[in-house]
Design a protein around this motif. Structure first.
Motif, PDB file in Angstrom:
ATOM      1  N   GLU A   1     -10.742   2.603  -6.293  1.00 40.80           N
ATOM      2  CA  GLU A   1     -10.199   3.327  -5.147  1.00 40.80           C
ATOM      3  C   GLU A   1     -10.051   4.787  -5.544  1.00 40.80           C
ATOM      4  O   GLU A   1      -9.304   5.113  -6.461  1.00 40.80           O
ATOM      5  CB  GLU A   1      -8.858   2.748  -4.709  1.00 40.80           C
ATOM      6  CG  GLU A   1      -8.285   3.430  -3.487  1.00 40.80           C
ATOM      7  CD  GLU A   1      -7.186   2.628  -2.804  1.00 40.80           C
ATOM      8  OE1 GLU A   1      -6.470   3.220  -1.972  1.00 40.80           O
ATOM      9  OE2 GLU A   1      -7.054   1.420  -3.090  1.00 40.80           O
TER      10      GLU A   1
ATOM     11  N   LYS B   1      -6.431  -0.884  10.422  1.00 42.98           N
ATOM     12  CA  LYS B   1      -7.127  -1.231   9.185  1.00 42.98           C
ATOM     13  C   LYS B   1      -8.380  -2.035   9.518  1.00 42.98           C
ATOM     14  O   LYS B   1      -8.325  -3.059  10.201  1.00 42.98           O
ATOM     15  CB  LYS B   1      -6.208  -2.053   8.285  1.00 42.98           C
ATOM     16  CG  LYS B   1      -6.860  -2.495   6.988  1.00 42.98           C
ATOM     17  CD  LYS B   1      -5.899  -3.315   6.127  1.00 42.98           C
ATOM     18  CE  LYS B   1      -4.837  -2.424   5.542  1.00 42.98           C
ATOM     19  NZ  LYS B   1      -5.382  -1.463   4.552  1.00 42.98           N
TER      20      LYS B   1
ATOM     21  N   GLU C   1     -13.099  -0.652   2.347  1.00 40.10           N
ATOM     22  CA  GLU C   1     -12.319   0.038   3.373  1.00 40.10           C
ATOM     23  C   GLU C   1     -12.432   1.538   3.153  1.00 40.10           C
ATOM     24  O   GLU C   1     -12.377   2.018   2.015  1.00 40.10           O
ATOM     25  CB  GLU C   1     -10.845  -0.381   3.314  1.00 40.10           C
ATOM     26  CG  GLU C   1      -9.967   0.319   4.350  1.00 40.10           C
ATOM     27  CD  GLU C   1      -8.498  -0.043   4.231  1.00 40.10           C
ATOM     28  OE1 GLU C   1      -7.673   0.629   4.897  1.00 40.10           O
ATOM     29  OE2 GLU C   1      -8.162  -0.977   3.475  1.00 40.10           O
TER      30      GLU C   1
ATOM     31  N   ARG D   1      -5.017  -0.942  -2.277  1.00 39.31           N
ATOM     32  CA  ARG D   1      -5.173  -1.938  -1.212  1.00 39.31           C
ATOM     33  C   ARG D   1      -4.626  -3.283  -1.664  1.00 39.31           C
ATOM     34  O   ARG D   1      -4.751  -3.669  -2.830  1.00 39.31           O
ATOM     35  CB  ARG D   1      -6.637  -2.119  -0.832  1.00 39.31           C
ATOM     36  CG  ARG D   1      -7.375  -0.877  -0.346  1.00 39.31           C
ATOM     37  CD  ARG D   1      -6.601  -0.029   0.627  1.00 39.31           C
ATOM     38  NE  ARG D   1      -5.933   1.069  -0.054  1.00 39.31           N
ATOM     39  CZ  ARG D   1      -4.981   1.829   0.471  1.00 39.31           C
ATOM     40  NH1 ARG D   1      -4.543   1.577   1.680  1.00 39.31           N
ATOM     41  NH2 ARG D   1      -4.447   2.826  -0.216  1.00 39.31           N
TER      42      ARG D   1
ATOM     43  N   GLU E   1       0.816  -1.207   0.000  1.00 35.36           N
ATOM     44  CA  GLU E   1       0.000   0.000   0.000  1.00 35.36           C
ATOM     45  C   GLU E   1       0.854   1.264   0.000  1.00 35.36           C
ATOM     46  O   GLU E   1       0.473   2.273  -0.598  1.00 35.36           O
ATOM     47  CB  GLU E   1      -0.968  -0.050   1.179  1.00 35.36           C
ATOM     48  CG  GLU E   1      -1.959  -1.209   1.014  1.00 35.36           C
ATOM     49  CD  GLU E   1      -2.955  -1.372   2.150  1.00 35.36           C
ATOM     50  OE1 GLU E   1      -2.849  -0.603   3.142  1.00 35.36           O
ATOM     51  OE2 GLU E   1      -3.819  -2.261   2.054  1.00 35.36           O
TER      52      GLU E   1
ATOM     53  N   VAL F   1     -10.353   4.576   3.640  1.00 36.47           N
ATOM     54  CA  VAL F   1      -8.911   4.723   3.819  1.00 36.47           C
ATOM     55  C   VAL F   1      -8.548   6.025   4.528  1.00 36.47           C
ATOM     56  O   VAL F   1      -7.801   6.030   5.505  1.00 36.47           O
ATOM     57  CB  VAL F   1      -8.204   4.649   2.447  1.00 36.47           C
ATOM     58  CG1 VAL F   1      -6.689   4.754   2.616  1.00 36.47           C
ATOM     59  CG2 VAL F   1      -8.573   3.346   1.726  1.00 36.47           C
TER      60      VAL F   1
ATOM     61  N   SER G   1      -9.428   4.170   8.389  1.00 43.06           N
ATOM     62  CA  SER G   1      -8.103   3.649   8.715  1.00 43.06           C
ATOM     63  C   SER G   1      -7.133   4.742   9.144  1.00 43.06           C
ATOM     64  O   SER G   1      -6.389   4.590  10.119  1.00 43.06           O
ATOM     65  CB  SER G   1      -7.535   2.877   7.516  1.00 43.06           C
ATOM     66  OG  SER G   1      -8.371   1.788   7.192  1.00 43.06           O
TER      67      SER G   1
END
Length: 664
Positions: A430, A376, A333, A280, A274, A335, A370
């Motif tokens: 993302e 995470k 996720e 990810r 990452e 981030v 995160s």
């Protein structure tokens, strides 16, 4: 930073691989599936015999053919020998060393094909029989071949000292991790090849910086890594060019305990990935699935046992109509977040849901960010590939009341899933999303949220049906939208789908069709009323059980001693056995309680393709739920559930269906 990360990724993609890894991966999945249908090759005397044949017959034959072709065309490797060869090659350093010690060079697969394809075996069999007249080409694990052969029979001059039994034991569980519908999808595999190159790039970077790190692959990367190793010469040449050495494949560690080598290695690989590439490392459909379920006994199977006619899904759809339902697996996720006012930082989380709940995903989830927590947190869920995912950024403000916090929505955004899933060209997204300000937002700049989403290709979803008697259904009107008509139908049992829509109504009644001489004998039959209002006879009680759908299936309920422990069986153009409790894919995980297994029955199909069985349906009689994986099982599954549900409703303890026991 993002520009630098993009350049790193582009450099990683410049790594050259001399093999079509997508094609090899697909062949590997087919091969592993074939081996899994012959699990006698996983352990015991059959494994020992296969290792002997590999050392005594296959490697010498391969060496002869590679030195000077024994005939035109490729050599065909017997399945048992290919399995041992497969496991040997997955230790590439050891395989290279053994080949060079025993035969003076690496024995490659460039002119070899598997027996799992429709290839001509005649030339190979003729050469094999000439060289090894006492050893048949096709391995038969019965009779004389069940003798307990030693690993290295006396008199065998050339053999590898590598512990192939342990190698097989380590590789046997791998197929369960990769035996999922999306694994052989072209887009998924192409992305896996790109990620494999990224994985090699990290290892090269570590070597250049003298960093010692145990890099751990996700299962998509591992599948491609295995595929590369199965081509020994290409693997050695490619890896020497990339790393200056042959990369060892360390599969010795299987302990996933927190803090152990595998856990710390995966965490370190994730962090490095990452930081290097800015994306990810985790990937939907490529993560650890847990231990493989407990096996069932293999079932004796013969096509002669089954009826010739085939009950097609189209025929079943005439009786019940279920709209198409597909699902995707999603990893999500949050981030980072930016432009949050200083006074509101530190107590942030994101609440996400489907804007309109679908048949699979209908709850609200909370997930931390995160960058805010330093931890995470990734959500894993399944949903239909349509509708919208809604994200609400929420801050918990401390109020005047002690130990009380007031939620404040800072911003929201919705993502139409159709924009992601149709058409599918990439299996991950993302990016930064600018949120719509919430009612209590005081930010001078638009708040943005960095969201990472990974998903699998859509596949048919298992169906979840519910079965209710009229009395039970009357208590469920608060969450079932289509109950009015059914409540008026006394004595009917209703089946509904995931959305609460009617599927079919069922009724058990007396029948006078059966005759002994001139006299009619009372019997039982099941009548179905479709959503269109038509009625049809779906089942009739016969001597050996229940005849379903005009005799197309027989639900055999005779109580006979069964070595494999099944309760009863269903026979038509397929063989399905029913077992008490949750079995195979439905097996409860270690964290679930096992003390209510008597409420469950698992339907398991046995066939030449699935000699050890595959779970096709699960019945939960405590809640009247039927989970069905295969479309052809829908109507037989509903009928089986109805008959058992009716018996349980009458207060019988046990799950028998014979006419002596089912006194309704």
């Amino acid at each position: 930073m993002e520009k630098e990360q993009e350049l790193e990724w582009a450099e990683a993609q410049g790594i050259e691989i001399s093999v079509d890894l997508v094609t090899v991966a697909k062949r590997q999945l087919q091969f592993l599936s074939a081996v899994d249908r012959k699990r006698f090759l996983y352990e015991g005397p059959s494994l020992e015999r296969a290792i002997y044949r590999y050392n005594a017959c296959w490697l010498p034959l391969l060496a002869k053919h590679s030195e000077s072709p024994l005939f035109e065309g490729p050599l065909v490797v017997p399945l048992d020998c290919e399995w041992i060869w497969h496991c040997h090659r997955l230790n590439p350093v050891q395989y290279k060393s053994d080949c060079e010690e025993l035969y003076g060079k690496i024995l490659d697969n460039s002119n070899v094909i598997s027996t799992i394809g429709n290839f001509c075996l005649r030339e190979t069999e003729e050469v094999w029989n000439e060289l090894y007249p006492e050893e048949p080409f096709n391995f038969n694990p019965t009779g004389e071949f069940q003798e307990d052969f030693p690993k290295v029979p006396s008199g065998l001059a050339k053999y590898t000292k590598y512990d192939l039994v342990s190698a097989v034991k380590r590789q046997s569980p791998f197929f369960y991790q990769v035996s999922r519908p999306h694994m052989d999808n072209d887009i998924f595999l192409q992305e896996a090849v790109a990620r494999y190159k990224g994985f090699l790039y990290l290892i090269r970077t570590n070597r250049e910086k003298s960093i010692k790190r145990f890099c751990v692959p996700t299962y998509d990367i591992d599948l491609i890594w295995h595929s590369h190793q199965l081509n020994p010469l290409s693997y050695c040449k490619d890896l020497k060019k990339v790393l200056g050495m042959i990369l060892e494949h360390d599969d010795m560690d299987s302990d996933r305990t927190k803090g152990k080598k595998l856990d710390t290695g995966f965490s370190g690989t994730t962090k490095q990935w990452e930081e290097t590439f800015g994306t990810r490392y985790w990937k939907a459909g490529a993560m650890y699935r847990g231990n493989a379920p407990s096996p069932l006994m293999p079932s004796s199977y013969s096509t002669d046992m089954l009826k010739n006619h085939v009950v097609s899904s189209q025929e079943c759809q005439k009786i019940v109509h279920l709209p198409e339902l597909k699902s995707v697996e999603v990893l999500l996720e949050f981030v980072e977040v930016k432009n949050v006012p200083d006074g509101l930082k530190g107590n942030l989380f994101v609440q996400f849901m489907k804007s309109q709940p679908d048949a699979i995903f209908s709850t609200k989830w909370k997930l931390s960010i995160s960058s805010e927590t330093g931890v995470k947190q990734v959500a894993s869920f399944q949903c239909e590939p349509k509708g919208e995912l809604q994200f609400d950024l929420i801050c918990l403000r401390t109020s005047n009341i002690p130990i009380s916090r007031t939620p404040l929505t800072l911003g929201s955004i919705s993502i139409p899933l159709e924009d992601i899933f149709a058409p599918i060209s990439k299996l991950s997204v993302e990016k930064w999303l600018e949120l719509r300000p919430g009612s209590g937002s005081v930010s001078s700049k638009p708040i943005s949220l960095r969201v990472a989403i990974s998903f699998t290709v859509p596949n048919p979803a298992p169906r979840e049906l519910r079965i209710f008697s009229a009395r039970e259904l009357s208590r469920c009107t608060s969450f079932l939208p289509s109950c009015t008509r059914i409540q008026q139908a006394k004595g009917l049992t209703q089946v509904i789908d995931e959305a609460g829509n009617d599927v079919i109504s069922l009724q058990l009644r007396d029948s006078l069709k059966a005759k002994v001489g001139r006299n009619s004998v009372p019997s039982k039959e099941v009548i179905g009323i479709t959503t269109s209002g038509e009625s049809c006879n779906l089942a009739e009680l016969v001597k050996t059980g229940w005849s379903l759908i005009d005799g197309q299936w027989l639900l055999d309920s005779r109580q006979m001693p069964n070595e494999d422990g099944h309760l009863f069986k269903l026979e038509g153009n397929r063989l399905v056995k029913f077992f008490q409790g949750r079995k195979l894919d439905y097996e409860p995980k270690h964290c679930e309680k096992h003390n209510h297994e008597q409420d469950f029955v698992t339907a398991v199909e046995f066939s030449a393709e699935y000699p050890y069985g595959r779970a096709v349906a699960l019945f939960n009689f405590k809640y009247g739920v039927i989970k069905i994986k295969e479309e052809w099982m829908v109507v037989p599954g509903i009928m089986t559930a109805f008959l058992l549900h009716t018996r349980k409703k009458k207060g019988y303890n046990g799950l028998t269906l014979s006419d002596e026991k089912l006194e309704i």
